[in-house]
Design an enzyme around this catalytic site. Structure first.
Site, PDB file in Angstrom:
ATOM      1  N   CYS A 263       0.307  -1.075  -0.120  1.00  0.00           N
ATOM      2  CA  CYS A 263       0.050   0.147   0.044  1.00  0.00           C
ATOM      3  C   CYS A 263       0.975   1.430  -0.532  1.00  0.00           C
ATOM      4  CB  CYS A 263      -0.734  -0.335   0.996  1.00  0.00           C
ATOM      5  SG  CYS A 263      -1.842  -1.327   0.999  1.00  0.00           S
TER       6      CYS A 263
ATOM      7  N   HIS B 262      -3.306   7.722   6.381  1.00  0.00           N
ATOM      8  CA  HIS B 262      -3.077   6.590   5.279  1.00  0.00           C
ATOM      9  C   HIS B 262      -4.443   5.807   6.107  1.00  0.00           C
ATOM     10  CE1 HIS B 262      -1.785   2.217   3.710  1.00  0.00           C
ATOM     11  NE2 HIS B 262      -1.810   2.409   4.609  1.00  0.00           N
TER      12      HIS B 262
ATOM     13  N   GLU C 191      -1.109   4.863  13.523  1.00  0.00           N
ATOM     14  CA  GLU C 191      -0.808   5.809  12.950  1.00  0.00           C
ATOM     15  C   GLU C 191      -1.130   7.338  13.725  1.00  0.00           C
ATOM     16  OE1 GLU C 191      -1.255   8.697   9.087  1.00  0.00           O
ATOM     17  OE2 GLU C 191      -3.082   6.611   8.674  1.00  0.00           O
TER      18      GLU C 191
ATOM     19  N   LYS D 245      -9.550   7.340   2.691  1.00  0.00           N
ATOM     20  CA  LYS D 245     -10.232   5.982   2.777  1.00  0.00           C
ATOM     21  C   LYS D 245     -11.346   5.928   3.082  1.00  0.00           C
ATOM     22  CE  LYS D 245      -5.820   4.084   2.124  1.00  0.00           C
ATOM     23  NZ  LYS D 245      -4.857   5.564   2.835  1.00  0.00           N
TER      24      LYS D 245
ATOM     25  N   HIS E   5      -9.940   1.306  -0.132  1.00  0.00           N
ATOM     26  CA  HIS E   5      -8.484   1.331  -0.390  1.00  0.00           C
ATOM     27  C   HIS E   5      -7.860   1.159  -1.791  1.00  0.00           C
ATOM     28  CE1 HIS E   5      -4.219   1.452   0.951  1.00  0.00           C
ATOM     29  NE2 HIS E   5      -4.602   0.598   1.894  1.00  0.00           N
TER      30      HIS E   5
ATOM     31  N   PHE F 259       2.197  -3.273   3.949  1.00  0.00           N
ATOM     32  CA  PHE F 259       2.373  -4.916   4.568  1.00  0.00           C
ATOM     33  C   PHE F 259       4.137  -4.637   4.644  1.00  0.00           C
ATOM     34  CE2 PHE F 259      -1.601  -7.329   3.927  1.00  0.00           C
ATOM     35  CZ  PHE F 259      -2.704  -5.732   5.075  1.00  0.00           C
TER      36      PHE F 259
END
Length: 410
Positions: free
Chosen positions: A162, A302, A313, A333, A338, A396
């Protein structure tokens, strides 16, 4: 050699919220969700049945039909987004040997992989398409855009889950800043709403199962969030060396002034508790830009709507920007879902449009803020005299990217 300034002079966007920058931005700004029940295939046996699909997308509107058949959907979306960017920039008239093409994709042509594996199982190896490999590989969207416009500068793809689009933009920025190119088409493209990918994320229990109310399913920082929403699309920006842009009379939409890139070195899928990698990424981006934490007006987070990412975050943002909650925070998002490897490209466009219009887009569905996610949230669009934006992307594998955009003041 002195470092060169890098500005944004074009954009292209295909997203669940629209098939242009204007349409997508208007819906994102107004909080109109692009998430719905998945229509591409039968999802009745899946735990999660919702996604952010690009509605009524016909590749023939952008690409020759014969050529489109030789592209995976992720490449079709990327080339389609490049059409808008090229029209905005006047791409065909440039010194093509100095224009880079650096596009991120986290997974690439997974639909092609699934279809051709089905042919292998049912009919044997001699029935695999000769276009299987070039349609599947993640670098092909960058290759096809380069071919389409004859761009002969640095050309490659970043693959970091991502964070892929963020790494692509950071790489393009550094290529221009250090003189390897004068301009770059950069961002991300992704199309992973497929039976295998959806099943894989369902097996991880990473996706929301709020199937009865898709538009309310993506709820970053909310106490009742239950996972992220897979989405598809492509977000591209055109970065250009400042003097190069001035000489050709280009319209300048914003300036990219700093990037930060770090690793968590912690876990395959979970962020490090406390968001240490994100802290270092944002601090690195600030240092690169020459700005202080107090200079930042807005963070396009994010913000995935997952139990692990959002608190990490949030803590990272509090660590860098303080507990008083001055800096505004929202997650795109919530409306788009996403886009995985294309998320940073889309969110770069959103960050530029926020600066341009002086509007912070909302985090919709934020009804009860998780105590671990205390920030200066923006649940409804807010007018604000924005000068600086940080856009975060985390992937990831522990990949972290932060980009700092500023209003261009000449």
């Amino acid at each position: 050699m002195s470092k060169r300034r890098v500005v944004v002079t074009g954009m292209g966007l295909i997203s669940p919220c629209g098939k242009s920058v204007e349409e997508s931005w208007n819906n994102i700004r107004e909080g109109n969700s692009g998430i719905d029940l998945i229509k591409a295939f039968d999802v009745s046996e899946y735990r999660s049945q919702i996604g952010g699909e690009v509605k009524e997308f016909d590749p023939a509107d952008y690409i020759d039909k014969k050529q489109a058949k030789r592209m995976d959907r992720y490449s079709q979306l990327g080339v389609a987004a490049s059409r808008e960017l090229a029209g905005m920039v006047g791409l065909e008239g440039m010194d093509n040997e100095r224009v880079a093409t650096i596009i991120g994709s986290g997974i690439g042509g997974i639909s092609t992989f699934e279809k051709q594996h089905g042919r292998l199982v049912k009919m044997g190896p001699n029935k695999i398409s000769p276009f299987f490999i070039p349609m599947m590989i993640s670098d092909m969207v960058a290759g096809l855009i380069s071919i389409e416009y004859g761009l002969k500068g640095p050309n490659y793809t970043s693959v970091s889950a991502c964070a892929s689009g963020g790494h692509a933009i950071a790489s393009a920025f550094m290529s221009i800043k250090n003189g390897y190119a004068d301009a770059a088409v950069t961002g991300g493209a992704e199309a992973t709403i497929s039976p295998m990918a959806l099943g894989g994320f369902c097996s991880m229990k990473a996706l929301s199962t709020r199937n009865d109310n898709p538009q309310a399913a993506s709820r970053p920082f909310d106490r009742d969030r239950d996972g992220f929403i897979m989405a598809e699309g492509s977000g591209l920006i055109f970065l250009e060396e400042l003097e190069h842009a001035r000489l050709r009379g280009a319209e300048i939409y914003a300036e990219l002034v700093g990037v930060g890139m770090t690793a968590d070195a912690y876990h395959m899928t979970s962020p490090v508790p406390g968001g240490g990698g994100a802290v270092r990424s944002m601090k690195m981006a600030l240092n690169d830009s020459g700005l202080e934490a107090g200079d930042i007006d807005y963070i396009n987070a994010h913000g995935t709507s997952t139990p692990y990412n959002d608190p990490a975050e949030s803590e990272a943002i509090r660590t860098v920007f303080g507990e008083e909650g001055r800096v505004l925070v929202s997650s795109t998002k919530s409306t788009t879902g996403h886009l995985l490897g294309a998320a940073a490209g889309l969110e770069a466009v959103v960050s530029v449009m926020a600066l341009r219009e002086g509007i912070v887009p909302p985090t919709i569905n934020l009804e009860n803020v998780d105590e671990k996610c205390r920030l200066n949230h923006v649940p409804e669009a807010r007018e604000f005299d924005l000068n600086t934006v940080i856009s975060n992307s985390f992937g990831f594998g522990g990949h972290n990217v932060s980009l700092v955009f500023t209003r261009y003041n000449g």
